[in-house]
Design a protein around this motif. Structure first.
Motif, short mmCIF file in Angstrom:
data_model
loop_
_atom_site.label_atom_id
_atom_site.label_comp_id
_atom_site.label_asym_id
_atom_site.label_seq_id
_atom_site.Cartn_x
_atom_site.Cartn_y
_atom_site.Cartn_z
N GLY A 35 1.04 -1.44 -0.24
CA GLY A 35 0.05 0.54 -0.19
C GLY A 35 1.12 1.29 -0.24
O GLY A 35 0.48 2.38 0.73
N SER A 36 2.14 0.98 -0.57
CA SER A 36 2.52 2.54 -0.19
C SER A 36 2.20 3.36 -1.19
O SER A 36 1.55 3.07 -2.24
N ARG A 37 2.36 4.96 -1.36
CA ARG A 37 1.76 6.23 -1.78
C ARG A 37 2.25 6.86 -2.20
O ARG A 37 3.90 7.12 -1.69
N PRO A 38 2.22 7.54 -3.19
CA PRO A 38 3.43 8.79 -3.33
C PRO A 38 3.18 9.83 -2.21
O PRO A 38 2.73 9.58 -1.02
N ASP A 39 5.01 10.05 -2.47
CA ASP A 39 4.75 10.96 -1.30
C ASP A 39 4.43 12.53 -1.00
O ASP A 39 3.78 13.33 -2.47
N SER A 40 4.14 12.66 0.38
CA SER A 40 3.08 14.21 -0.09
C SER A 40 4.00 14.72 -0.09
O SER A 40 5.42 14.54 -0.42
N ALA A 41 2.98 16.49 -0.30
CA ALA A 41 4.14 17.45 -0.54
C ALA A 41 4.80 18.20 0.15
O ALA A 41 6.12 18.72 -0.09
N LYS A 42 4.94 17.77 1.06
CA LYS A 42 5.67 18.52 2.31
C LYS A 42 6.79 17.59 2.06
O LYS A 42 7.53 18.77 2.22
N LYS A 44 7.88 15.99 -0.36
CA LYS A 44 8.59 16.15 -1.35
C LYS A 44 9.59 18.03 -0.85
O LYS A 44 10.12 18.42 -1.69
N ASP A 45 8.74 18.51 -0.07
CA ASP A 45 10.11 19.94 -0.14
C ASP A 45 10.76 19.96 0.77
O ASP A 45 12.31 21.01 0.34
N GLU A 46 10.48 19.46 1.62
CA GLU A 46 11.57 18.78 2.28
C GLU A 46 12.62 18.43 1.36
O GLU A 46 13.89 18.39 1.71
N LYS A 47 12.80 17.42 0.73
CA LYS A 47 13.49 17.07 -0.64
C LYS A 47 14.36 17.74 -0.63
O LYS A 47 15.35 17.71 -0.80
N LYS A 48 13.29 18.31 -1.69
CA LYS A 48 13.94 19.60 -2.26
C LYS A 48 15.45 20.65 -1.84
O LYS A 48 15.94 21.24 -2.35
N LYS A 49 14.48 21.01 -0.44
CA LYS A 49 15.43 21.95 0.52
C LYS A 49 16.44 21.56 0.65
O LYS A 49 17.53 21.83 0.40
N ALA A 50 16.05 19.48 1.11
CA ALA A 50 17.63 18.98 1.85
C ALA A 50 18.76 19.02 0.38
O ALA A 50 19.95 19.12 0.39
N ASP A 51 18.02 18.79 -0.96
CA ASP A 51 19.19 18.61 -2.12
C ASP A 51 19.73 19.81 -2.46
O ASP A 51 20.84 20.29 -3.23
N LYS A 52 18.87 21.37 -2.53
CA LYS A 52 19.20 22.55 -2.51
C LYS A 52 20.14 23.46 -1.31
O LYS A 52 21.52 23.30 -2.38
N ALA A 53 20.23 22.19 -0.32
CA ALA A 53 21.80 23.00 0.53
C ALA A 53 22.20 22.11 0.60
O ALA A 53 23.68 22.15 0.41
N LEU A 54 22.69 20.70 0.22
CA LEU A 54 23.45 19.45 -0.19
C LEU A 54 24.29 20.48 -2.18
O LEU A 54 25.28 20.35 -1.60
N LYS A 55 23.36 20.98 -2.89
CA LYS A 55 23.92 21.63 -4.13
C LYS A 55 25.07 22.20 -3.74
O LYS A 55 25.89 22.04 -3.51
N LEU A 56 24.21 23.31 -2.53
CA LEU A 56 24.86 24.46 -2.17
C LEU A 56 26.27 24.13 -1.34
O LEU A 56 27.66 24.54 -1.26
N LYS A 57 26.76 23.75 -0.32
CA LYS A 57 26.97 22.66 -0.08
C LYS A 57 28.48 22.36 -0.62
O LYS A 57 30.09 22.62 -0.82
N ILE A 58 28.69 21.30 -1.62
CA ILE A 58 28.87 20.21 -2.31
C ILE A 58 29.77 21.88 -3.18
O ILE A 58 31.43 22.20 -3.74
N LYS A 59 28.82 23.21 -3.63
CA LYS A 59 29.91 24.05 -4.64
C LYS A 59 30.81 24.52 -4.11
O LYS A 59 31.45 25.22 -4.22
N GLU A 60 30.15 25.00 -2.53
CA GLU A 60 30.98 25.84 -1.32
C GLU A 60 31.83 24.71 -1.79
O GLU A 60 33.54 25.54 -1.21
N GLU A 61 32.48 23.22 -1.24
CA GLU A 61 33.73 22.55 -1.06
C GLU A 61 34.92 22.97 -2.29
O GLU A 61 35.65 23.26 -2.93
N LEU A 62 33.85 23.21 -3.28
CA LEU A 62 34.51 22.88 -5.51
C LEU A 62 35.03 24.28 -5.19
O LEU A 62 35.90 24.61 -6.47
#
Length: 136
Positions: A35-42, A44-62
C-alpha cells in the motif's frame, strides 16, 4: 566431438531459457505491494530543500580557495608570529624594492670583478641583503 550446428542450437536454447528466467525474476509480485503511496507535497518540499542545501555545500567545497601561505605555519611561537606580522611583510617588500634599486647602483658604479675587491659600501650592502634574505 560436438558438431557446430548442435552447439549453436544449445546456445540458442540456453539463451531463451535465460531470457525467460530474467523476465520472470523482474515480474512485480502483488504480495510485495504494501500500500505504498506517493510522497506528500510536504515531503517533496523537504527533499528539494535538502537537495538544494547539499548542492550549495558541494559548490562551496569545490570553489577554489584563496592561497595563503600562513595557513602552513605553526599556530604558536615567536617565528610564526613574526612571519604573519604585516610589519614584517611591509619591511620585506621595502627591502626587496631597495635591493632592486641597489642592483642598478651596483651595476653602474661597482667596477670590481669580485665582491671581496669591491669598495666597502658595496660589500656591506651585499652582505646585508644576504643576511636579511637568509633570515627571512
Amino acid at each position: 566431438f560436438e558438431d557446430p550446428v548442435s552447439k549453436a542450437n544449445k546456445t540458442k536454447e540456453s539463451t531463451e531459457e535465460h531470457g525467460r528466467a530474467r523476465h520472470w525474476s523482474n515480474a512485480r509480485d502483488p504480495a510485495d505491494d504494501h500500500g505504498s503511496r506517493p510522497d506528500s507535497a510536504k515531503e517533496k518540499d523537504e527533499k528539494k530543500k535538502a537537495d538544494k542545501a547539499l548542492k550549495l555545500k558541494i559548490k562551496e567545497e569545490l570553489k577554489p580557495k584563496k592561497y595563503d601561505v600562513t595557513t602552513l605555519y605553526w599556530d604558536e611561537g615567536l617565528w610564526p608570529k613574526i612571519a604573519r606580522s604585516s610589519k614584517f611583510e611591509k619591511l620585506t617588500l621595502g627591502i626587496i624594492s631597495f635591493n632592486a634599486m641597489w642592483i642598478g647602483v651596483d651595476t653602474d658604479w661597482n667596477t670590481a670583478d669580485v665582491l671581496l675587491s669591491a669598495k666597502l659600501e658595496f660589500q656591506i650592502a651585499e652582505h646585508g641583503f644576504c643576511v636579511y634574505f637568509c633570515f627571512e
